[in-house]
Design a protein around this motif. Structure first.
Motif, short mmCIF file in Angstrom:
data_model
loop_
_atom_site.label_atom_id
_atom_site.label_comp_id
_atom_site.label_asym_id
_atom_site.label_seq_id
_atom_site.Cartn_x
_atom_site.Cartn_y
_atom_site.Cartn_z
N GLU A 90 11.87 2.49 -2.72
CA GLU A 90 10.44 2.69 -2.90
C GLU A 90 9.61 2.35 -1.67
OE1 GLU A 90 9.35 0.40 -6.29
OE2 GLU A 90 10.48 1.62 -7.72
N ILE A 91 10.20 1.66 -0.70
CA ILE A 91 9.46 1.19 0.48
C ILE A 91 9.99 1.86 1.73
CG2 ILE A 91 8.77 -0.81 1.84
CD1 ILE A 91 7.62 -0.77 -0.99
N VAL A 132 0.86 -1.17 0.00
CA VAL A 132 0.00 0.00 0.00
C VAL A 132 0.90 1.23 0.00
CG1 VAL A 132 -1.82 1.26 1.18
CG2 VAL A 132 -1.78 -1.24 1.27
N GLY A 133 1.00 1.88 -1.14
CA GLY A 133 1.89 3.02 -1.24
C GLY A 133 3.33 2.60 -0.98
N THR A 134 3.94 3.21 0.03
CA THR A 134 5.33 2.88 0.40
C THR A 134 5.39 1.93 1.59
OG1 THR A 134 5.47 4.85 1.81
CG2 THR A 134 6.18 5.07 -0.48
N ASP A 135 4.27 1.32 1.94
CA ASP A 135 4.22 0.40 3.08
C ASP A 135 3.93 -1.02 2.61
OD1 ASP A 135 4.59 2.52 4.91
OD2 ASP A 135 2.45 3.00 4.77
N VAL A 136 4.57 -1.97 3.26
CA VAL A 136 4.37 -3.39 2.97
C VAL A 136 3.92 -4.09 4.23
CG1 VAL A 136 5.54 -5.56 2.36
CG2 VAL A 136 6.06 -3.47 1.10
N THR A 137 2.82 -4.82 4.14
CA THR A 137 2.34 -5.62 5.27
C THR A 137 2.10 -7.05 4.79
OG1 THR A 137 0.00 -5.10 4.84
CG2 THR A 137 1.21 -3.63 6.32
#
Length: 332
Positions: A193-194, A159-164
């Protein structure tokens, strides 16, 4: 034939590359690309000096059966797979040795196949991360040990620059196993990018560890950091998409300062533009907390689907404790 197997090297939603292994020795490569319900195409390259004539026939029969099963599973209309039985003529690689010409006596092929082997992992465990599927903002991985036994499955969302995401282990993992799995997943993304990663490690459906990775600096999430008292803020909670069943989404809600287990689970029906669902809390909390969690959940839902309204019921021990209705501006 005993000891004949396919060892996954690369797997995506539209294709796969596998090493063909006989009695723990590399004897060829299977490469397939496909589009479901349409077409399958590829090639099988068998190493001539590693297979006897009888072994070649049995290997081809094994691979033909594998391809036919794949054709049936994908329901493709046309299939075309070329089989060759010869030394490699040329290999295009990305290291200093850009190409290697095959020699008749097979000596050059020995060095060629050495290049095909993956570089030795700097970690003792030698785990390998294989991409199984990619769609929209989600990736599914399988994690294999050095014997190519499946040790964990990972569902990752961006999600955008976040990874879950969640990593489900086949057996209870050691700390170093979870750390290496987290490192492999982080390494698969572009560090420019993250900004952050939040990975949940589970076994048999139970959360056993969480990793909170900020700015690509890998470290275990601190679960005992005291938070200032007062009104809850946006950073107090983390919401992770745990399950996606198309028209139904399940989220796990975490408050890292209060432990590793989820403090609540949200189940949402997104089959219509009027989304409905409920949050089952382990502890009821305050009304401010519940409003903030509902707002955070609304942000997550907005990433998945356009909607007109969201009706949330808040439960504790199967008792209704609160209800919140969100409506978009179009309804006002």
């Amino acid at each position: 034939m005993t000891g004949l197997m396919l060892r996954p090297d690369l797997k995506t939603a539209g294709g796969e590359v596998c090493d063909i292994v006989l009695d723990n020795e590399f004897v060829g490569t299977l490469t397939l690309v496909y589009r479901e319900s349409d077409r399958l195409s590829g090639s099988i390259q068998l190493e001539e000096h590693s297979l006897s004539e009888s072994a070649k026939r049995e290997t081809i029969a094994f691979l033909q059966n594998y391809v036919q099963l794949l054709v049936s599973a994908l329901q493709v209309k046309t299939c075309e797979v070329f089989v060759t039985y010869s030394p490699y003529e040329l290999l295009i690689v990305t290291d200093e040795q850009a190409a290697i010409e095959a020699s008749p006596d097979g000596k050059e092929e020995d060095s060629l196949y050495a290049d095909l082997e993956p570089e030795e992992n700097e970690h003792d465990l030698g785990y390998e991360l294989v991409t199984i599927s990619e769609k929209r903002n989600a990736i599914e991985y399988h994690i294999f040990d050095p014997e190519m036994e499946l040790v964990a499955e990972a569902d990752i969302h961006m999600v955008g620059t976040d990874v879950t995401g969640k990593v489900e282990w086949k057996s209870y993992p050691l700390d170093e196993e979870m750390e290496q799995a987290a490192e492999l997943i982080v390494a698969d993304f572009n560090e420019d990018e993250i900004d952050s990663y939040f990975l949940t490690m589970t076994f048999d459906g139970q959360v056993i560890e969480t990793f909170d990775l900020l700015h690509n600096d890998l470290y275990e999430a601190e679960m005992d950091v005291p938070h200032a008292e007062g009104k809850a803020d946006h950073s107090d909670y983390t919401i992770v998409l745990a399950r996606d069943d198309d028209d139904a989404l399940t989220y796990e809600i975490y408050k890292p300062s209060e432990g590793r287990l989820p403090m609540g689970t949200a189940t949402m029906d997104i089959s219509q533009r009027q989304i409905t669902g409920f949050i089952d809390f382990r502890e009821p909390g305050s009304s401010d907390d519940r409003e903030l969690i509902a707002a955070l959940l609304l942000e997550e839902l907005d990433k998945e689907k356009e909607f007109d309204s969201v009706n949330l019921s808040m439960l504790h021990q199967n008792q209704l404790i609160d209800e919140i209705l969100f409506e978009t501006e179009q309804l006002h």
